[in-house]
Design a protein around this motif. Structure first.
Motif, PDB file in Angstrom:
ATOM      1  N   ARG A 304       0.807  -1.213   0.000  1.00 34.55           N
ATOM      2  CA  ARG A 304       0.000   0.000   0.000  1.00 34.55           C
ATOM      3  C   ARG A 304       0.843   1.267   0.000  1.00 34.55           C
ATOM      4  NH1 ARG A 304      -4.620  -0.645  -1.988  1.00 34.55           N
ATOM      5  NH2 ARG A 304      -5.256   1.327  -1.001  1.00 34.55           N
ATOM      6  N   ARG A 305       2.066   1.202   0.473  1.00 32.94           N
ATOM      7  CA  ARG A 305       2.896   2.400   0.527  1.00 32.94           C
ATOM      8  C   ARG A 305       3.638   2.653  -0.780  1.00 32.94           C
ATOM      9  NH1 ARG A 305       5.744   2.271   6.560  1.00 32.94           N
ATOM     10  NH2 ARG A 305       3.792   2.238   7.759  1.00 32.94           N
ATOM     11  N   GLU A 306       3.503   1.754  -1.740  1.00 30.34           N
ATOM     12  CA  GLU A 306       4.213   1.905  -3.005  1.00 30.34           C
ATOM     13  C   GLU A 306       3.230   2.204  -4.130  1.00 30.34           C
ATOM     14  OE1 GLU A 306       6.667  -1.412  -3.811  1.00 30.34           O
ATOM     15  OE2 GLU A 306       7.838  -1.244  -1.964  1.00 30.34           O
ATOM     16  N   TRP A 307       3.744   2.648  -5.255  1.00 32.25           N
ATOM     17  CA  TRP A 307       2.928   2.958  -6.418  1.00 32.25           C
ATOM     18  C   TRP A 307       3.530   2.279  -7.651  1.00 32.25           C
ATOM     19  CZ3 TRP A 307       6.411   5.209  -9.590  1.00 32.25           C
ATOM     20  CH2 TRP A 307       7.440   5.946  -9.010  1.00 32.25           C
ATOM     21  N   LEU A 308       2.703   2.148  -8.669  1.00 33.76           N
ATOM     22  CA  LEU A 308       3.116   1.592  -9.957  1.00 33.76           C
ATOM     23  C   LEU A 308       2.858   2.630 -11.032  1.00 33.76           C
ATOM     24  CD1 LEU A 308       1.497  -1.953  -9.626  1.00 33.76           C
ATOM     25  CD2 LEU A 308       3.880  -1.353  -9.185  1.00 33.76           C
ATOM     26  N   ALA A 309       3.646   2.592 -12.080  1.00 29.55           N
ATOM     27  CA  ALA A 309       3.515   3.562 -13.169  1.00 29.55           C
ATOM     28  C   ALA A 309       3.211   2.841 -14.473  1.00 29.55           C
ATOM     29  CB  ALA A 309       4.790   4.384 -13.311  1.00 29.55           C
ATOM     30  N   ILE A 310       2.212   3.343 -15.193  1.00 29.87           N
ATOM     31  CA  ILE A 310       1.830   2.818 -16.505  1.00 29.87           C
ATOM     32  C   ILE A 310       2.080   3.908 -17.531  1.00 29.87           C
ATOM     33  CG2 ILE A 310      -0.036   1.856 -17.899  1.00 29.87           C
ATOM     34  CD1 ILE A 310      -1.355   0.902 -15.346  1.00 29.87           C
ATOM     35  N   ILE A 311       2.726   3.544 -18.626  1.00 30.31           N
ATOM     36  CA  ILE A 311       3.095   4.494 -19.669  1.00 30.31           C
ATOM     37  C   ILE A 311       2.276   4.198 -20.919  1.00 30.31           C
ATOM     38  CG2 ILE A 311       4.967   3.069 -20.584  1.00 30.31           C
ATOM     39  CD1 ILE A 311       6.571   5.604 -21.065  1.00 30.31           C
ATOM     40  N   THR A 312       1.917   5.244 -21.661  1.00 34.76           N
ATOM     41  CA  THR A 312       1.226   5.064 -22.936  1.00 34.76           C
ATOM     42  C   THR A 312       1.666   6.160 -23.907  1.00 34.76           C
ATOM     43  OG1 THR A 312      -0.926   4.961 -24.037  1.00 34.76           O
ATOM     44  CG2 THR A 312      -0.763   6.394 -22.130  1.00 34.76           C
ATOM     45  N   THR A 313       1.696   5.824 -25.174  1.00 33.99           N
ATOM     46  CA  THR A 313       2.018   6.795 -26.209  1.00 33.99           C
ATOM     47  C   THR A 313       0.762   7.411 -26.817  1.00 33.99           C
ATOM     48  OG1 THR A 313       2.132   4.979 -27.832  1.00 33.99           O
ATOM     49  CG2 THR A 313       4.189   5.671 -26.786  1.00 33.99           C
ATOM     50  N   ASP A 314      -0.420   6.983 -26.348  1.00 37.22           N
ATOM     51  CA  ASP A 314      -1.693   7.566 -26.781  1.00 37.22           C
ATOM     52  C   ASP A 314      -2.108   8.604 -25.744  1.00 37.22           C
ATOM     53  OD1 ASP A 314      -4.128   8.236 -27.778  1.00 37.22           O
ATOM     54  OD2 ASP A 314      -4.998   6.234 -27.700  1.00 37.22           O
ATOM     55  N   LEU A 315      -2.009   9.868 -26.077  1.00 40.06           N
ATOM     56  CA  LEU A 315      -2.256  10.945 -25.117  1.00 40.06           C
ATOM     57  C   LEU A 315      -3.738  11.249 -24.951  1.00 40.06           C
ATOM     58  CD1 LEU A 315       0.548  13.449 -26.241  1.00 40.06           C
ATOM     59  CD2 LEU A 315       0.706  11.486 -24.687  1.00 40.06           C
ATOM     60  N   THR A 316      -4.612  10.680 -25.801  1.00 41.32           N
ATOM     61  CA  THR A 316      -6.035  11.021 -25.759  1.00 41.32           C
ATOM     62  C   THR A 316      -6.842  10.117 -24.833  1.00 41.32           C
ATOM     63  OG1 THR A 316      -6.498   9.590 -27.671  1.00 41.32           O
ATOM     64  CG2 THR A 316      -5.911  11.877 -28.121  1.00 41.32           C
ATOM     65  N   VAL A 317      -6.324   8.964 -24.481  1.00 40.02           N
ATOM     66  CA  VAL A 317      -7.093   8.003 -23.684  1.00 40.02           C
ATOM     67  C   VAL A 317      -7.082   8.422 -22.222  1.00 40.02           C
ATOM     68  CG1 VAL A 317      -5.116   6.477 -23.299  1.00 40.02           C
ATOM     69  CG2 VAL A 317      -7.409   5.531 -23.246  1.00 40.02           C
ATOM     70  N   SER A 318      -8.197   8.153 -21.520  1.00 41.01           N
ATOM     71  CA  SER A 318      -8.340   8.568 -20.127  1.00 41.01           C
ATOM     72  C   SER A 318      -7.555   7.647 -19.192  1.00 41.01           C
ATOM     73  CB  SER A 318      -9.812   8.564 -19.727  1.00 41.01           C
ATOM     74  OG  SER A 318     -10.348   7.255 -19.777  1.00 41.01           O
ATOM     75  N   GLU A 319      -7.394   8.103 -17.949  1.00 38.64           N
ATOM     76  CA  GLU A 319      -6.638   7.325 -16.962  1.00 38.64           C
ATOM     77  C   GLU A 319      -7.315   5.995 -16.670  1.00 38.64           C
ATOM     78  OE1 GLU A 319      -6.518   9.882 -13.641  1.00 38.64           O
ATOM     79  OE2 GLU A 319      -5.286  11.420 -14.583  1.00 38.64           O
ATOM     80  N   ASP A 320      -8.633   6.033 -16.422  1.00 40.16           N
ATOM     81  CA  ASP A 320      -9.364   4.796 -16.118  1.00 40.16           C
ATOM     82  C   ASP A 320      -9.269   3.804 -17.268  1.00 40.16           C
ATOM     83  OD1 ASP A 320     -10.115   5.868 -13.699  1.00 40.16           O
ATOM     84  OD2 ASP A 320     -12.020   6.652 -14.453  1.00 40.16           O
ATOM     85  N   GLU A 321      -9.353   4.309 -18.492  1.00 39.64           N
ATOM     86  CA  GLU A 321      -9.291   3.433 -19.657  1.00 39.64           C
ATOM     87  C   GLU A 321      -7.901   2.830 -19.820  1.00 39.64           C
ATOM     88  OE1 GLU A 321     -11.369   1.711 -22.991  1.00 39.64           O
ATOM     89  OE2 GLU A 321     -11.896   2.620 -21.075  1.00 39.64           O
ATOM     90  N   ILE A 322      -6.870   3.581 -19.486  1.00 38.61           N
ATOM     91  CA  ILE A 322      -5.500   3.058 -19.564  1.00 38.61           C
ATOM     92  C   ILE A 322      -5.328   1.882 -18.608  1.00 38.61           C
ATOM     93  CG2 ILE A 322      -3.087   3.592 -19.036  1.00 38.61           C
ATOM     94  CD1 ILE A 322      -3.630   6.429 -20.059  1.00 38.61           C
ATOM     95  N   VAL A 323      -5.809   2.041 -17.385  1.00 35.41           N
ATOM     96  CA  VAL A 323      -5.693   0.964 -16.394  1.00 35.41           C
ATOM     97  C   VAL A 323      -6.514  -0.245 -16.818  1.00 35.41           C
ATOM     98  CG1 VAL A 323      -6.094   0.344 -13.989  1.00 35.41           C
ATOM     99  CG2 VAL A 323      -5.224   2.613 -14.555  1.00 35.41           C
ATOM    100  N   ARG A 324      -7.713   0.002 -17.343  1.00 30.83           N
ATOM    101  CA  ARG A 324      -8.581  -1.115 -17.755  1.00 30.83           C
ATOM    102  C   ARG A 324      -7.952  -1.901 -18.903  1.00 30.83           C
ATOM    103  NH1 ARG A 324     -12.003  -2.700 -21.522  1.00 30.83           N
ATOM    104  NH2 ARG A 324     -11.546  -0.888 -22.815  1.00 30.83           N
ATOM    105  N   ILE A 325      -7.433  -1.189 -19.897  1.00 35.41           N
ATOM    106  CA  ILE A 325      -6.856  -1.872 -21.059  1.00 35.41           C
ATOM    107  C   ILE A 325      -5.602  -2.640 -20.656  1.00 35.41           C
ATOM    108  CG2 ILE A 325      -5.774  -1.503 -23.307  1.00 35.41           C
ATOM    109  CD1 ILE A 325      -7.632   0.882 -23.699  1.00 35.41           C
ATOM    110  N   TYR A 326      -4.779  -2.047 -19.792  1.00 35.05           N
ATOM    111  CA  TYR A 326      -3.555  -2.747 -19.392  1.00 35.05           C
ATOM    112  C   TYR A 326      -3.876  -4.034 -18.629  1.00 35.05           C
ATOM    113  CZ  TYR A 326       1.049  -3.736 -17.540  1.00 35.05           C
ATOM    114  OH  TYR A 326       2.230  -4.363 -17.237  1.00 35.05           O
ATOM    115  N   GLY A 327      -5.019  -4.078 -17.953  1.00 35.22           N
ATOM    116  CA  GLY A 327      -5.415  -5.308 -17.267  1.00 35.22           C
ATOM    117  C   GLY A 327      -5.627  -6.480 -18.209  1.00 35.22           C
ATOM    118  N   MET A 328      -5.838  -6.224 -19.500  1.00 40.17           N
ATOM    119  CA  MET A 328      -6.019  -7.291 -20.475  1.00 40.17           C
ATOM    120  C   MET A 328      -4.717  -8.058 -20.714  1.00 40.17           C
ATOM    121  SD  MET A 328      -8.381  -5.063 -23.107  1.00 40.17           S
ATOM    122  CE  MET A 328      -8.474  -6.310 -24.375  1.00 40.17           C
TER     123      MET A 328
END
Length: 452
Positions: A304-328
């Motif tokens: 819980r004290r740590e964080w993870l970083a997700i990177i994308t080259t698509d600047l138009t997609v929302s934060e929630d959508e980035i997390v959802r797609i990466y879960g695939m």
């Protein structure tokens, strides 16, 4: 006595039906996987395909009662060790046929992704296997003898389809235990696959995606883990028109924010924190080479004290959508686990030839494709088509509320009837009411007579 098929016979019948439906024999011929005499290539492939489902290895099957009607050991090994067979072309065409079937079952707006990941096939007891090398296993953090299987898959969030792979040895000569042994024609597919095994992993990723696009596969994003999300590879895929979503770690990479080069930790320190949700924040920045990216920081559920970083080259997609797609991306991890534990990837046949490694891996991938196809056929919700609308039109002839009121009125009359004549009249009314019902409901009622 009535003959009942055993489970083995039922499975063989089902496999034959699926092979006919998917036209696997034609795909084998188109890939040049043919035999000049004896058992056909389709018969040999189907035998290899069904081995794991019968719970036997090849030697046990030869010793069984069926052994006399099966091809000999030499036939199987010649088939697996043939260097002229275009196994990649077969896997591409087979996977494309399955993926197009999946495409017909989902909406056009649904996200489709390519998934890139690697897994180690250990060969700790091998000494003379062709192109055997010392490869690094990320799960254990140690070097082991074997091969690195770099896999490209396609997913719609429900199904996963392996569409190509590269069996990597090692680009470093010092890590290779054995070299190419057989004297092969440099034009054959087996020699090209051997040269491919000596490529660097990022170069192999680009080649995998280029071949997939050429074969006809399409996807909205490329998903990958933290090992692959390096700036040079991101730039290459961006030039190909493929947006990337991947995990990124705190390494030597620097990101340009407000004119300064910062580490990932320093970028996170500049963001306003939002503790209410698991998405802690996001920022649009650039890599050191000038590629615009979006970083999304999420809470690490394990720590819980740590964080993870997700990177994308698509600047138009929302934060929630980035997390959802990466879960695939998790579907390729379950694919590796399933194929190694249940489909005997890397353990069913362990010959010294590199051709056998390629051919058997293709057979295992084909098993998974057929199982995914069968799962969608059996588990997907299906409508009754025209029959459903026919019933719906018939139901509209009699309003549900009106029918219920009429039925309750008849029951009240029947309960209040005192004489035999009154009861007979109520039964006659009930019969007339049933005659007016839709045909599919009418059959559920017993034919009532007006006679007592």
């Amino acid at each position: 006595m009535v003959h009942q098929k055993s489970l083995s016979e039922q499975a063989t019948t089902r496999f034959s039906f699926l092979f006919s439906t998917l036209q696997i024999g034609q795909l084998l011929r188109n890939a040049g996987i043919t035999k000049s005499f004896g058992f056909s290539s389709l018969a040999v492939f189907q035998l290899l395909f069904s081995l794991v489902f019968e719970g036997r290895n090849w030697f046990r099957l030869l010793e069984s009662e069926r052994g006399e009607s099966l091809p000999g050991k030499d036939v199987i090994y010649r088939f697996l060790n043939q260097s002229t067979f275009a196994w990649r072309k077969f896997l591409h065409s087979f996977a494309l046929r399955v993926v197009l079937h999946f495409e017909s079952l989902i909406a056009t707006s649904r996200t489709r992704v390519f998934i890139i990941d690697d897994s180690v096939l250990r060969r700790n007891r091998s000494k003379k296997a062709e192109l055997l090398a010392r490869v690094f296993d990320h799960t254990t953090g140690r070097f082991t003898k074997g091969f690195t299987m770099l896999t490209l898959g396609w997913s719609d969030g429900f199904s996963f389809a392996p569409i190509d792979f590269v069996m990597l040895s090692s680009a470093k000569l010092a890590n290779r235990i054995c070299e190419i042994k057989e004297q092969l024609s440099k034009r054959c597919h087996g020699y090209k696959r051997r040269l491919e095994s000596l490529h660097r992993k990022p170069d192999a990723v680009v080649d995998l995606l280029k071949r997939a696009l050429t074969a006809g596969f399409t996807a909205d994003y490329v998903l990958m883990d933290s090992w692959f999300t390096q700036a040079p590879l991101l730039r290459q895929l961006n030039e190909m028109g493929l947006p990337v979503i991947g995990m990124v770690k705190e390494l030597k990479q620097r990101y340009r924010l407000n004119g300064k080069l910062m580490t990932l930790k320093e970028v996170y320190a500049t963001l306003p924190k939002c503790k209410a949700t698991e998405i802690l924040g996001s920022v649009i920045t650039e890599t050191a080479c000038g590629l615009s990216i979006k970083l999304v920081f999420v809470q690490n559920r394990n720590k819980r004290r740590e964080w993870l970083a997700i990177i994308t080259t698509d600047l138009t997609v929302s934060e929630d959508e980035i997390v959802r797609i990466y879960g695939m991306r998790w579907s390729i991890e379950t694919f590796f686990k399933f194929t190694k534990s249940y489909l005997k990837l890397g353990t069913e046949f362990q010959g010294r030839s590199f051709d056998m490694l390629i051919s058997h891996t293709t057979v295992v991938f084909s098993r998974y494709l057929v199982m995914e196809y069968e799962r969608r056929q059996e588990n997907d919700a299906k409508s009754l088509g025209g029959l459903f609308f026919l019933f719906a039109d018939e139901v509209r002839d009699l309003d549900y509320q009106t029918a219920l009121q009429q039925l309750m009125t008849l029951f009240l009359k029947l309960a209040g009837a005192k004489s035999k004549q009154e009861k007979t009249n109520v039964f006659c009314q009930l019969r007339e009411w049933i005659v007016g019902l839709p045909c599919y409901i009418k059959g559920l009622f017993i034919d009532l007579s007006c006679e007592s």
